[in-house]
Design an enzyme around this catalytic site. Structure first.
Site, mmCIF file in Angstrom:
data_model
loop_
_atom_site.group_PDB
_atom_site.id
_atom_site.type_symbol
_atom_site.label_atom_id
_atom_site.label_comp_id
_atom_site.label_asym_id
_atom_site.label_seq_id
_atom_site.Cartn_x
_atom_site.Cartn_y
_atom_site.Cartn_z
ATOM 1 N N THR A 135 0.823 -1.217 0.000
ATOM 2 C CA THR A 135 0.000 0.000 0.000
ATOM 3 C C THR A 135 0.856 1.266 0.000
ATOM 4 O O THR A 135 2.012 1.239 0.452
ATOM 5 C CB THR A 135 -0.887 -0.003 1.267
ATOM 6 O OG1 THR A 135 -1.440 1.288 1.482
ATOM 7 C CG2 THR A 135 -0.084 -0.343 2.518
ATOM 8 N N ASP A 136 0.278 2.370 -0.455
ATOM 9 C CA ASP A 136 0.978 3.660 -0.384
ATOM 10 C C ASP A 136 1.015 4.190 1.057
ATOM 11 O O ASP A 136 1.727 5.140 1.352
ATOM 12 C CB ASP A 136 0.335 4.701 -1.316
ATOM 13 C CG ASP A 136 -1.117 5.026 -0.971
ATOM 14 O OD1 ASP A 136 -1.707 4.346 -0.105
ATOM 15 O OD2 ASP A 136 -1.670 5.970 -1.582
ATOM 16 N N GLU A 137 0.238 3.554 1.957
ATOM 17 C CA GLU A 137 0.187 4.057 3.336
ATOM 18 C C GLU A 137 1.518 3.880 4.057
ATOM 19 O O GLU A 137 1.749 4.512 5.085
ATOM 20 C CB GLU A 137 -0.960 3.393 4.105
ATOM 21 C CG GLU A 137 -2.298 3.654 3.434
ATOM 22 C CD GLU A 137 -3.514 3.276 4.264
ATOM 23 O OE1 GLU A 137 -3.423 3.297 5.497
ATOM 24 O OE2 GLU A 137 -4.552 2.963 3.660
ATOM 25 N N TYR A 160 -1.684 -0.682 10.903
ATOM 26 C CA TYR A 160 -1.804 -1.350 9.594
ATOM 27 C C TYR A 160 -0.621 -1.011 8.696
ATOM 28 O O TYR A 160 0.060 -1.898 8.178
ATOM 29 C CB TYR A 160 -3.116 -0.926 8.905
ATOM 30 C CG TYR A 160 -3.160 -1.259 7.421
ATOM 31 C CD1 TYR A 160 -3.148 -2.570 6.978
ATOM 32 C CD2 TYR A 160 -3.194 -0.243 6.450
ATOM 33 C CE1 TYR A 160 -3.170 -2.884 5.613
ATOM 34 C CE2 TYR A 160 -3.228 -0.540 5.088
ATOM 35 C CZ TYR A 160 -3.215 -1.860 4.681
ATOM 36 O OH TYR A 160 -3.230 -2.154 3.340
ATOM 37 N N LYS A 164 2.447 -3.363 7.158
ATOM 38 C CA LYS A 164 2.715 -3.519 5.721
ATOM 39 C C LYS A 164 4.144 -3.063 5.399
ATOM 40 O O LYS A 164 4.833 -3.679 4.588
ATOM 41 C CB LYS A 164 1.707 -2.709 4.889
ATOM 42 C CG LYS A 164 0.287 -3.235 4.909
ATOM 43 C CD LYS A 164 0.111 -4.630 4.341
ATOM 44 C CE LYS A 164 0.350 -4.730 2.851
ATOM 45 N NZ LYS A 164 -0.016 -6.084 2.325
HETATM 46 P P1 NAD Z 1 -9.220 -7.732 1.957
HETATM 47 O O1 NAD Z 1 -9.254 -7.485 3.433
HETATM 48 O O2 NAD Z 1 -10.459 -7.521 1.151
HETATM 49 O O3 NAD Z 1 -8.759 -9.239 1.684
HETATM 50 C C1 NAD Z 1 -7.736 -9.863 2.402
HETATM 51 C C2 NAD Z 1 -7.834 -11.371 2.156
HETATM 52 O O4 NAD Z 1 -6.759 -11.999 2.874
HETATM 53 C C3 NAD Z 1 -9.137 -11.988 2.666
HETATM 54 O O5 NAD Z 1 -9.664 -12.865 1.694
HETATM 55 C C4 NAD Z 1 -8.714 -12.749 3.907
HETATM 56 O O6 NAD Z 1 -9.517 -13.901 4.170
HETATM 57 C C5 NAD Z 1 -7.278 -13.125 3.567
HETATM 58 N N1 NAD Z 1 -6.453 -13.356 4.760
HETATM 59 C C6 NAD Z 1 -6.361 -12.553 5.856
HETATM 60 N N2 NAD Z 1 -5.504 -13.100 6.747
HETATM 61 C C7 NAD Z 1 -5.036 -14.252 6.181
HETATM 62 C C8 NAD Z 1 -4.114 -15.251 6.605
HETATM 63 N N3 NAD Z 1 -3.503 -15.184 7.797
HETATM 64 N N4 NAD Z 1 -3.847 -16.279 5.761
HETATM 65 C C9 NAD Z 1 -4.467 -16.373 4.556
HETATM 66 N N5 NAD Z 1 -5.369 -15.477 4.116
HETATM 67 C C10 NAD Z 1 -5.637 -14.411 4.924
HETATM 68 O O7 NAD Z 1 -8.021 -6.871 1.407
HETATM 69 P P2 NAD Z 1 -7.860 -6.125 0.005
HETATM 70 O O8 NAD Z 1 -8.434 -4.786 0.111
HETATM 71 O O9 NAD Z 1 -8.271 -7.028 -1.079
HETATM 72 O O10 NAD Z 1 -6.269 -5.959 -0.035
HETATM 73 C C11 NAD Z 1 -5.427 -6.975 -0.579
HETATM 74 C C12 NAD Z 1 -3.990 -6.556 -0.440
HETATM 75 O O11 NAD Z 1 -3.757 -5.334 -1.106
HETATM 76 C C13 NAD Z 1 -3.558 -6.349 1.013
HETATM 77 O O12 NAD Z 1 -2.250 -6.855 1.167
HETATM 78 C C14 NAD Z 1 -3.570 -4.833 1.184
HETATM 79 O O13 NAD Z 1 -2.640 -4.438 2.135
HETATM 80 C C15 NAD Z 1 -3.203 -4.375 -0.210
HETATM 81 N N6 NAD Z 1 -3.739 -3.066 -0.606
HETATM 82 C C16 NAD Z 1 -5.061 -2.762 -0.463
HETATM 83 C C17 NAD Z 1 -5.527 -1.523 -0.887
HETATM 84 C C18 NAD Z 1 -7.003 -1.164 -0.803
HETATM 85 O O14 NAD Z 1 -7.366 -0.039 -1.088
HETATM 86 N N7 NAD Z 1 -7.889 -2.054 -0.438
HETATM 87 C C19 NAD Z 1 -4.667 -0.605 -1.451
HETATM 88 C C20 NAD Z 1 -3.317 -0.942 -1.604
HETATM 89 C C21 NAD Z 1 -2.884 -2.181 -1.181
#
Ligand code: NAD
Length: 353
Positions: A135-137, A160, A164
């Site tokens: 993430t950009d955070e 969080y 990350k």
């Molecule tokens: P999300 O919370 O919708 O999905 C996370 C998934 O990971 C879920 O399906 C969950 O069941 C699974 N999970 C959690 N803990 C686990 C574990 N211990 N073992 C196996 N599976 C596990 O998240 P998202 O929004 O789809 O984000 C996905 C990735 O992208 C993350 O790494 C997040 O940091 C990154 N990200 C998200 C955003 C955003 O805006 N949502 C932006 C930039 C980066």
């Protein structure tokens, strides 16, 4: 050439978008590895679950033995690592789970990948990729000016983003120390279909639809850089296949908006697409609530590197993406009603949390 993709967190918001795209628009085989926490939802994968190139295993990325068995058994060409605890508010209330999954889990997966990679023949070692999705955070907060570029210093402010940032550093170290072919991407806020309704955009769409209050932190002047989830999925697939090993790529939509502008835009779209005379204009539902502790003021991504090196540009503007998103929620009540009731995992939201 058809490859084998192992996607962790594939039942989540972004992971499921990547998996749907991999199955629909490539010849690749996909194994989803997901613990199915409250955020994981197999309903989001049902559009592609019938494909013979798709398979799923429920497992925790912090379980070393299972990760070794799964990675060794599937023999992936690419690991796309999206599994994480992802909600900032939850990280403030309970940071331990974030350290466990995001830090220990990433370390555990790296170890499994390294053990597997070390045993591959030279040709497959050369082409294997471990792609860490971040993430950009991790960069902290910007003032009024400037953008996050790839060399921007890490200054995470929430539990969080700290978790990350730590995971990014582990991935980098496994490249520099052990030579594991890694890639890291840092993306801005995503929005779009299948987004869990605790996050700003889906929460506001559903509350606006149902005439409930629209809670906005502080004065609503925090700025986020929004990217439509399918544009992110395209960027991730491009980086996984064409990115330069050991590099970081920032991904963003050049779409900065204050939170209050986002909420107003949603109100306008819901008013237009689902008019309800008894409610009047949905903007009336906006209520300002006490700001989140340590709330970063502004995030904005300089996505110049991925554009220059890999030719990626987002297809959606914020206006087109938001219109698609609102329309998806209006047309897919079955998905979010199951999420809201907790039926998708056999328990009710709120009790589980
Ligand atoms: P999300 O919370 O919708 O999905 C996370 C998934 O990971 C879920 O399906 C969950 O069941 C699974 N999970 C959690 N803990 C686990 C574990 N211990 N073992 C196996 N599976 C596990 O998240 P998202 O929004 O789809 O984000 C996905 C990735 O992208 C993350 O790494 C997040 O940091 C990154 N990200 C998200 C955003 C955003 O805006 N949502 C932006 C930039 C980066």
């Amino acid at each position: 050439m058809a490859k084998k993709f192992l996607v962790t967190g594939g039942a989540g918001f972004i992971g499921s978008a990547v998996v749907r795209k991999l199955i629909r628009s490539t010849p690749h085989q996909v194994l989803v590895v997901d613990k199915l926490t409250y955020a994981g939802n197999l309903d989001s994968l049902s559009p592609v679950a019938g494909s013979e190139r798709y398979s799923f295993v429920q497992a925790d990325i912090a379980d070393a033995k299972r990760m070794q068995e799964i990675v060794g058994g599937f023999q992936p060409d690419v690991i796309m690592h999206l599994a994480a605890e992802s909600h900032v508010d939850r990280s403030i209330d309970g940071p331990g789970e974030f350290v466990q999954t995001n830090v220990v889990g990433t370390f555990t997966l790296l170890q499994a990948a390294l053990a597997y990679w070390n045993k591959l023949d030279a040709a497959r070692r050369e082409t294997f990729r471990f792609h860490h999705i971040s993430t950009d955070e991790v960069f902290g907060s910007l003032g009024e000016e400037g953008f996050f570029h790839e060399e921007y210093p890490y200054q995470p402010n929430s539990p969080y983003s700290a978790s990350k940032a730590a995971s990014d550093h582990f991935v980098r170290a496994w490249y520099h120390t052990y030579g594991l072919p890694t890639l890291i991407t840092n993306c801005s806020n995503n929005y779009g279909p299948y987004h869990f309704p605790e996050k700003l955009i889906p929460l506001m769409i559903l509350n606006a639809l149902e005439g409930k209050p629209l809670p906005v932190y502080g004065k609503g002047d925090n700025v986020r850089d929004w990217l439509y989830v399918d544009d992110h999925a395209d960027a991730l697939m491009l980086v996984a296949e064409k990115g330069r090993v050991g590099e970081n790529y920032n991904i963003g939509g050049w779409n900065e908006r204050t939170n209050i502008d986002v909420v107003r835009a949603i109100c306008g779209l819901v008013d237009a697409m689902a008019p309800d005379a008894s409610l009047g204009p949905r903007e009336r539902l906006i209520t300002y609530v006490t700001d989140r502790p340590g709330h970063d003021l502004r995030y904005a991504i300089d996505a110049g590197k991925i554009e220059r090196e890999l030719g990626w540009r987002p297809a959606e503007t914020f206006e087109t993406g938001l219109q698609k998103t609102v329309s998806w929620y209006l047309n897919n009540p079955a998905w979010w009603e199951r999420v809201r009731s907790g039926v998708y995992r056999g328990e009710r939201l709120g009790v589980a949390v």
